[in-house]
Motif scaffolding. Structure first.
Motif, PDB file in Angstrom:
ATOM      1  N   VAL A 355       0.852  -1.184   0.000  1.00  0.00           N
ATOM      2  CA  VAL A 355       0.000   0.000   0.000  1.00  0.00           C
ATOM      3  C   VAL A 355       0.890   1.236   0.000  1.00  0.00           C
ATOM      4  O   VAL A 355       1.931   1.273   0.671  1.00  0.00           O
ATOM      5  N   ALA A 356       0.497   2.244  -0.750  1.00  0.00           N
ATOM      6  CA  ALA A 356       1.310   3.453  -0.880  1.00  0.00           C
ATOM      7  C   ALA A 356       1.493   4.140   0.474  1.00  0.00           C
ATOM      8  O   ALA A 356       0.598   4.120   1.328  1.00  0.00           O
ATOM      9  N   ALA A 357       2.658   4.758   0.653  1.00  0.00           N
ATOM     10  CA  ALA A 357       2.971   5.437   1.917  1.00  0.00           C
ATOM     11  C   ALA A 357       1.948   6.521   2.233  1.00  0.00           C
ATOM     12  O   ALA A 357       1.571   6.717   3.393  1.00  0.00           O
ATOM     13  N   ARG A 358       1.486   7.245   1.198  1.00  0.00           N
ATOM     14  CA  ARG A 358       0.502   8.310   1.452  1.00  0.00           C
ATOM     15  C   ARG A 358      -0.814   7.722   1.964  1.00  0.00           C
ATOM     16  O   ARG A 358      -1.511   8.347   2.780  1.00  0.00           O
ATOM     17  N   ASP A 359      -1.164   6.528   1.499  1.00  0.00           N
ATOM     18  CA  ASP A 359      -2.391   5.892   1.969  1.00  0.00           C
ATOM     19  C   ASP A 359      -2.224   5.410   3.409  1.00  0.00           C
ATOM     20  O   ASP A 359      -3.163   5.505   4.211  1.00  0.00           O
ATOM     21  N   ARG A 360      -1.044   4.902   3.744  1.00  0.00           N
ATOM     22  CA  ARG A 360      -0.796   4.520   5.135  1.00  0.00           C
ATOM     23  C   ARG A 360      -0.890   5.741   6.049  1.00  0.00           C
ATOM     24  O   ARG A 360      -1.446   5.673   7.155  1.00  0.00           O
ATOM     25  N   ALA A 361      -0.347   6.859   5.595  1.00  0.00           N
ATOM     26  CA  ALA A 361      -0.414   8.090   6.398  1.00  0.00           C
ATOM     27  C   ALA A 361      -1.859   8.521   6.597  1.00  0.00           C
ATOM     28  O   ALA A 361      -2.253   8.955   7.694  1.00  0.00           O
ATOM     29  N   ALA A 362      -2.674   8.409   5.560  1.00  0.00           N
ATOM     30  CA  ALA A 362      -4.085   8.782   5.673  1.00  0.00           C
ATOM     31  C   ALA A 362      -4.816   7.862   6.653  1.00  0.00           C
ATOM     32  O   ALA A 362      -5.654   8.319   7.450  1.00  0.00           O
ATOM     33  N   ILE A 363      -4.496   6.584   6.595  1.00  0.00           N
ATOM     34  CA  ILE A 363      -5.098   5.632   7.537  1.00  0.00           C
ATOM     35  C   ILE A 363      -4.713   5.978   8.970  1.00  0.00           C
ATOM     36  O   ILE A 363      -5.560   6.012   9.874  1.00  0.00           O
ATOM     37  N   ALA A 364      -3.423   6.246   9.198  1.00  0.00           N
ATOM     38  CA  ALA A 364      -2.958   6.571  10.546  1.00  0.00           C
ATOM     39  C   ALA A 364      -3.619   7.839  11.068  1.00  0.00           C
ATOM     40  O   ALA A 364      -4.017   7.909  12.242  1.00  0.00           O
ATOM     41  N   ALA A 365      -3.764   8.846  10.197  1.00  0.00           N
ATOM     42  CA  ALA A 365      -4.402  10.101  10.613  1.00  0.00           C
ATOM     43  C   ALA A 365      -5.866   9.870  10.977  1.00  0.00           C
ATOM     44  O   ALA A 365      -6.368  10.413  11.980  1.00  0.00           O
ATOM     45  N   THR A 366      -6.551   9.053  10.195  1.00  0.00           N
ATOM     46  CA  THR A 366      -7.951   8.742  10.485  1.00  0.00           C
ATOM     47  C   THR A 366      -8.064   7.969  11.792  1.00  0.00           C
ATOM     48  O   THR A 366      -8.943   8.237  12.623  1.00  0.00           O
ATOM     49  N   TRP A 367      -7.165   7.013  11.986  1.00  0.00           N
ATOM     50  CA  TRP A 367      -7.168   6.238  13.225  1.00  0.00           C
ATOM     51  C   TRP A 367      -6.974   7.152  14.438  1.00  0.00           C
ATOM     52  O   TRP A 367      -7.667   7.019  15.454  1.00  0.00           O
ATOM     53  N   LEU A 368      -6.030   8.076  14.339  1.00  0.00           N
ATOM     54  CA  LEU A 368      -5.761   9.002  15.451  1.00  0.00           C
ATOM     55  C   LEU A 368      -6.996   9.841  15.771  1.00  0.00           C
ATOM     56  O   LEU A 368      -7.312  10.098  16.936  1.00  0.00           O
ATOM     57  N   THR A 369      -7.702  10.266  14.737  1.00  0.00           N
ATOM     58  CA  THR A 369      -8.913  11.068  14.939  1.00  0.00           C
ATOM     59  C   THR A 369      -9.941  10.306  15.761  1.00  0.00           C
ATOM     60  O   THR A 369     -10.598  10.874  16.638  1.00  0.00           O
ATOM     61  N   HIS A 370     -10.063   9.015  15.511  1.00  0.00           N
ATOM     62  CA  HIS A 370     -11.116   8.243  16.166  1.00  0.00           C
ATOM     63  C   HIS A 370     -10.680   7.595  17.456  1.00  0.00           C
ATOM     64  O   HIS A 370     -11.541   7.364  18.333  1.00  0.00           O
ATOM     65  N   PHE A 371      -9.388   7.278  17.619  1.00  0.00           N
ATOM     66  CA  PHE A 371      -8.984   6.459  18.761  1.00  0.00           C
ATOM     67  C   PHE A 371      -7.949   7.087  19.680  1.00  0.00           C
ATOM     68  O   PHE A 371      -7.697   6.548  20.759  1.00  0.00           O
ATOM     69  N   ASN A 372      -7.338   8.186  19.314  1.00  0.00           N
ATOM     70  CA  ASN A 372      -6.271   8.735  20.141  1.00  0.00           C
ATOM     71  C   ASN A 372      -6.767   9.158  21.523  1.00  0.00           C
ATOM     72  O   ASN A 372      -6.096   8.903  22.527  1.00  0.00           O
ATOM     73  N   ASN A 373      -7.931   9.782  21.592  1.00  0.00           N
ATOM     74  CA  ASN A 373      -8.439  10.211  22.902  1.00  0.00           C
ATOM     75  C   ASN A 373      -8.702   9.014  23.806  1.00  0.00           C
ATOM     76  O   ASN A 373      -8.505   9.082  25.014  1.00  0.00           O
ATOM     77  N   ARG A 374      -9.126   7.910  23.194  1.00  0.00           N
ATOM     78  CA  ARG A 374      -9.369   6.708  23.979  1.00  0.00           C
ATOM     79  C   ARG A 374      -8.088   6.146  24.551  1.00  0.00           C
ATOM     80  O   ARG A 374      -8.068   5.609  25.656  1.00  0.00           O
TER      81      ARG A 374
END
Length: 376
Positions: A355-374
């Motif tokens: 998977v392209a690095a930019r797509d991994r970065a987008a996934i990580a950013a989305t994950w942080l938005t939903h789960f970082n506070n938890r």
């Protein structure tokens, strides 16, 4: 998972699915561990594709998760015998997805032995494979010529948190099994066979528990990495096994052949991080050893001159105690969905891809938005 967690997970997969659309109608077959949180991922796969069947890994099926998935999608038995036989694999594909463009979502290289034949003869089109594990990565990489694109997430940086936490689960479960026989890890000698991401995590965690760790890996690069991190490195498998009180196999391939069991220290324990059929050659063990259950998930294997204890019949020990890696698993699941999206375009050449690095970065950013506070 409680209702709030389910809503959070649903919103996360909503965002992932919207970021990685499927450009052309695509069917899919999904091999997966059917653990309690997994229905949300299965539903995301079904939203992105025409999910024709789920093939649950047999040693990791939650009855509740199975019942949930079966209400919407057929669940079929998974075995290496079926998918290792090109005729049987082809018959199965024709039964479930005749004439369709199909993406195979794999865990462990189940489709690898038959891939060339089914790509040639299937009435539809195999768009490609998304592979999740190191074991499966190796199986596809060993093929002389890949007949379709294979997107592997096994070595993705998004998998690092999962690997670390799976390593913790393996060490926890191994010690739990030792304790049922009156043993503990502290002060023991351990051999870790394989120093990939999982093996290295296990070695570090064992060392932190006061275990004397020796590593054996056939890859000289990984051996030097182990040495640089302060571990003893055995020159041979025999040298690693002969003094180890505990052997943990983490190669993603065949770690111990039948003849290697004779090298094990008398009274030692053997555990693995994947299924017995992948890591251990157990087919002839009943012919040469007397197998006696001596506790829950512990089998005493005795030959004429020595014995060893096999944990969980050679299957992954971490699943005995939940194997939860928390929300980090959703990073890997999202990358699998991104792989499905990429294969749906139909423009990747046969061979191994990531998977392209930019797509991994987008996934990580989305994950942080939903789960970082938890997590904080």
């Amino acid at each position: 998972m409680d209702n709030q967690e389910m809503r959070r997970l649903g919103a996360y997969f909503d965002d992932i699915v919207s970021q990685f659309p499927v450009e052309h109608p695509t069917a899919s077959l999904l091999v997966t561990h059917l653990l309690p949180e997994r229905p949300a991922f299965v539903q995301a796969v079904a939203r992105m594709s025409n999910l024709r069947a789920v093939l649950p890994k047999p040693k990791s099926i939650s009855p509740d998760a199975l019942a949930t998935v079966q209400r919407a999608t057929p669940c079929d038995p998974l075995s290496r015998e079926v998918f290792g036989d090109p005729e049987a694999a082809l018959t199965y594909l024709e039964t479930r997805a005749a004439g369709m463009p199909v993406v195979l979502l794999d865990i462990g290289g189940y489709f690898a032995p038959s891939l060339s034949e089914i790509c040639k003869r299937f009435s539809g089109q195999i768009l490609g494979v998304v592979e999740d594990t190191e074991n499966g990565h190796q199986r596809y990489a060993e093929l002389d010529k890949l007949p379709c694109p294979v997107i592997t997430v096994a070595r993705s940086p998004l998998k690092d948190p999962e690997d670390f936490l799976v390593g913790q689960s393996v060490v926890f479960s191994t010690e739990a099994l030792l304790r049922t026989q009156g043993g503990i890890l502290v002060g023991r000698k351990a051999a870790v066979i394989g120093f990939g991401k999982l093996g290295s995590s296990i070695a570090r965690l064992m060392h932190a528990k006061g275990v004397q760790v020796t590593v054996y890996d056939t890859d000289p690069v990984r051996s030097t990495q182990a040495l640089s991190q302060g571990f003893a490195v055995a020159a041979s498998l025999e040298a690693a096994l002969k003094s180890a009180d505990v052997t943990i196999c983490a190669t993603g391939a065949k770690a111990l052949g039948h003849e290697d069991f004779a090298l094990l220290k008398d009274g030692s324990f053997v555990a693995t991080v994947t299924s017995a059929e992948d890591e251990l050659d157990l087919a002839r063990l009943p012919q040469t050893h007397t197998l006696t259950p001596v506790g829950e998930h512990i089998t005493r294997c005795a030959s004429d001159d020595r014995h060893f204890y096999l944990c969980n019949e050679g299957n992954a020990v971490n699943f005995l105690h939940g194997a939860s890696v928390g929300p980090f698993i959703f990073l890997v699941q999202a990358e699998i969905l991104a792989g499905l999206s990429a294969l749906s375009r139909g423009d990747l050449a046969p061979g191994l891809h990531e998977v392209a690095a930019r797509d991994r970065a987008a996934i990580a950013a989305t994950w942080l938005t939903h789960f970082n506070n938890r997590m904080s």
